[in-house]
Enzyme design. Structure first.
Site, mmCIF file in Angstrom:
data_model
loop_
_atom_site.group_PDB
_atom_site.id
_atom_site.type_symbol
_atom_site.label_atom_id
_atom_site.label_comp_id
_atom_site.label_asym_id
_atom_site.label_seq_id
_atom_site.Cartn_x
_atom_site.Cartn_y
_atom_site.Cartn_z
ATOM 1 N N LYS A 1 1.147 19.706 13.229
ATOM 2 C CA LYS A 1 -0.182 19.643 13.830
ATOM 3 C C LYS A 1 -0.106 19.051 15.234
ATOM 4 O O LYS A 1 0.815 18.291 15.538
ATOM 5 C CB LYS A 1 -1.085 18.719 12.992
ATOM 6 C CG LYS A 1 -1.503 19.277 11.650
ATOM 7 C CD LYS A 1 -2.396 18.285 10.920
ATOM 8 C CE LYS A 1 -2.813 18.815 9.563
ATOM 9 N NZ LYS A 1 -3.671 20.005 9.636
ATOM 10 N N ARG B 1 -3.227 24.006 -0.859
ATOM 11 C CA ARG B 1 -3.354 25.072 -1.864
ATOM 12 C C ARG B 1 -2.082 25.206 -2.692
ATOM 13 O O ARG B 1 -2.131 25.622 -3.841
ATOM 14 C CB ARG B 1 -3.737 26.388 -1.165
ATOM 15 C CG ARG B 1 -2.738 26.872 -0.173
ATOM 16 C CD ARG B 1 -3.330 27.888 0.822
ATOM 17 N NE ARG B 1 -4.244 27.257 1.776
ATOM 18 C CZ ARG B 1 -4.934 27.917 2.694
ATOM 19 N NH1 ARG B 1 -4.837 29.240 2.776
ATOM 20 N NH2 ARG B 1 -5.741 27.280 3.522
HETATM 21 N N1 BES Z 1 -5.667 18.951 5.505
HETATM 22 C C1 BES Z 1 -5.833 20.120 6.289
HETATM 23 C C2 BES Z 1 -7.296 20.523 6.457
HETATM 24 C C3 BES Z 1 -8.203 19.580 7.225
HETATM 25 C C4 BES Z 1 -8.400 19.769 8.582
HETATM 26 C C5 BES Z 1 -8.907 18.604 6.579
HETATM 27 C C6 BES Z 1 -9.263 18.940 9.270
HETATM 28 C C7 BES Z 1 -9.772 17.777 7.270
HETATM 29 C C8 BES Z 1 -9.956 17.951 8.607
HETATM 30 C C9 BES Z 1 -5.103 21.289 5.636
HETATM 31 O O1 BES Z 1 -3.944 20.985 4.963
HETATM 32 C C10 BES Z 1 -4.728 22.240 6.732
HETATM 33 O O2 BES Z 1 -3.924 21.876 7.546
HETATM 34 N N2 BES Z 1 -5.324 23.428 6.714
HETATM 35 C C11 BES Z 1 -5.039 24.429 7.672
HETATM 36 C C12 BES Z 1 -4.866 25.730 6.949
HETATM 37 C C13 BES Z 1 -4.361 26.853 7.803
HETATM 38 C C14 BES Z 1 -2.932 26.576 8.239
HETATM 39 C C15 BES Z 1 -4.440 28.126 7.002
HETATM 40 C C16 BES Z 1 -6.202 24.485 8.647
HETATM 41 O O3 BES Z 1 -7.343 24.343 8.218
HETATM 42 O O4 BES Z 1 -5.954 24.664 9.826
HETATM 43 MN MN MN Z 2 -2.248 20.941 6.241
#
Ligand code: BES
Ligand code: MN
Ligand code: ZN
Length: 505
Positions: free
Chosen positions: A280, A354
């Site tokens: 990230k 997931r």
């Molecule tokens: N934990 C994150 C989602 C999240 C983002 C929670 C912001 C709270 C605030 C999750 O694991 C994630 O990184 N999701 C990705 C999925 C994508 C790679 C398909 C996302 O939402 O960008």
């Molecule tokens: Mn994630």
């Protein structure tokens, strides 16, 4: 902090402060607020006329009594417009009143039960909601500050009711409210705890202590056991981290072991989500310590369920691991095999929630045969874009369960909203290399995430709560009433109330 129900008249109560309330548009207050106004020789009426007291929801105005009343201060909390009044607004008002008096330096205070009188709500439900609001509203997280000398705390809050018989039924309601509020605070404590403390092992130890205290069954599936159970999706995420992963299981047998296995509640607990190899951006990455909020809510809800003792069996399952990049970490392009045999192409290692839920849900539905099963996860950033911070997205294969969750949300204030799951969306997670892939691209990211999870529950009635926005684990989310600004414990109360509602069916 003591929280008690007493029989008495608020205008005669002696202490550091009392709380009364006011609806928007009222010019001459009646009931308890009217009585207090009379003792203050019409001061409140005057402040209303001058436009200083408006009754707006979220307001809490403190006036000093200068010995016209036995209490030193009066706090008038706004209830908002009468036609918009709800049980949750009573809960919010209760929090606003006690917080204002606490911040003014009061120690011993009394409050009327908002919503029970002029608000027209059922007295017992109002009392419970008030207790919840007070307990949650007073929550603070100061354990890592060295200097807490300026931190204010209340010693005693008295809920005053004039009718003795009414007060007796309210005592039970207040006990329930306190249990539910404290459970939510427990979830907040866990979510706010930093990632270097709240590891999977730490969460397991907290769950174990709860199990011991409240007589729940407890066990952990560790890395070796997960391997034996074929949980390749969970293990794929965990393999980049040196912290031992854990699938934490808490079981409450309120209907007995001969009855149906009962409700399953499953919560994502990524104790820190760096994104892994698909790392990230560093800005606000610290918020990802809250990526275990779903799991925190499950552990906390099990605590309350064990105390409230509904006649239903409930199992809480919390897959917990860090998601980190390392020389051992899983990679984009890797293919994982989940416990039900399905293969998954990893497109992004940041779509890890997931993956751990897949194995936890196979375990819940196929191994333990739980039904219905509801999972909660901070799953997608797309959820924040879709519904913001005020509602959780509900994705489900069961209309009745969806409706029940909506209803529970309206009453608890953990508001839910049904999201679509048309089969067309599923195509986005079809893979060229495996049975499915773990991302479906940017369009409808929350829905494709939900479809991925749904592929692991079979025909079991199931709902998925995407709490990424509603749990408030983001820089810039705001404090409202009893909801603190960061990591607010959603959906702890939804889980508890779901167990209570299903027990009555
Ligand atoms: N934990 C994150 C989602 C999240 C983002 C929670 C912001 C709270 C605030 C999750 O694991 C994630 O990184 N999701 C990705 C999925 C994508 C790679 C398909 C996302 O939402 O960008
Ligand atoms: Mn994630
Ligand atoms: Zn995550």
């Amino acid at each position: 902090m003591e929280l008690v129900v007493q029989v008495g008249d608020i205008a005669k109560w002696q202490g550091d402060g009392i709380v009364v309330n006011l609806f928007e548009g009222v010019t001459e207050p009646k009931g308890a607020t009217g009585a207090v106004d009379k003792s203050l020789k019409g001061l409140l009426t005057k402040l209303i006329a001058q436009g200083e007291l408006k009754g707006k929801l979220g307001s809490a105005t403190i006036v000093h009594t200068h010995d016209r009343l036995p209490a030193d201060r009066v706090c008038v909390v706004g209830l908002g417009k009468p036609e918009e009044f709800t049980l949750d607004r009573a809960r919010q008002a209760a929090a606003n009143g006690v917080k204002a008096l606490r911040d003014a330096g009061a120690k011993k205070i009394a409050t009327i039960i908002h919503g029970a009188g002029v608000g027209g709500l059922d007295a017992s439900r109002a009392a419970q909601a008030n207790a919840e609001g007070i307990v949650m509203g007073l929550w603070q997280f100061r354990k890592y500050h060295s200097d807490n000398s300026e931190v204010k705390e209340l010693d005693r809050v008295v809920l005053l009711e004039r009718d003795a018989a009414q007060a007796r039924t309210m005592r039970d309601a207040v006990r329930r409210g306190r249990i539910i509020g404290e459970a939510t605070n427990r979830a907040r404590d866990l979510a706010n705890e930093p990632g270097n403390t709240a590891t999977p092992t730490y969460l397991a130890n907290v769950a174990k202590a709860i199990a011991k205290k409240y007589a729940l069954e407890f066990f952990v599936i560790d890395r070796a056991q997960a391997k034996r159970l074929g949980m390749g999706a969970f293990l794929g995420v965990a393999q980049g981290s040196d912290e031992p992963p854990a699938i934490i299981v808490l079981r409450y047998w309120g209907a007995g072991k001969k009855a149906k296995p009962g409700l399953g509640i499953v919560g994502k607990a990524i104790t820190f989500d760096s994104g892994g190899i698909s790392i990230k951006p560093s800005e606000n990455m610290q918020d990802m310590k809250g990526d275990m909020s779903g799991g925190a809510a499950v552990i906390a809800a099990m605590q309350a369920i064990a105390q409230l003792k509904p006649r239903i069996n409930v199992t809480g399952i919390v897959p917990a691991t860090e998601n980190l990049p390392s020389g051992k970490a899983y990679k984009p392009g890797d293919i994982l095999r989940a416990a039900n045999g399905k293969t998954i192409e990893v497109v992004s290692t940041d779509a890890e929630g997931r993956l751990i839920l897949a194995d936890a849900l196979v375990y819940a539905t196929q191994t333990l045969k739980l039904a219905p099963v509801v999972d909660a996860a901070t799953l997608t950033g797309a959820m924040v874009i879709a519904l913001g911070h005020h509602r959780t997205g509900v994705f489900s294969n069961d209309k009745e369960l969806t409706d029940l969750l909506f209803q529970i949300g309206e009453e608890t204030g953990e508001k839910n909203w049904a999201m679509p799951m048309d089969p067309e969306y599923r195509e986005q997670i079809q893979s060229d290399w495996a049975d499915l892939k773990n991302t479906g691209g940017r369009p409808a990211g929350s829905i494709t995430g939900a479809w991925f999870i749904r592929s692991f529950v079979g025909e079991t009635p199931w709902a998925h709560l995407d709490i990424a926005g509603s749990v408030g684990m983001m820089a810039g989310s705001k404090e409202i009433g009893y909801k603190n600004k960061w990591g607010n414990g959603t959906p702890t109360r939804t889980f508890i109330n779901l167990a209570l509602a299903l027990a009555k069916k």
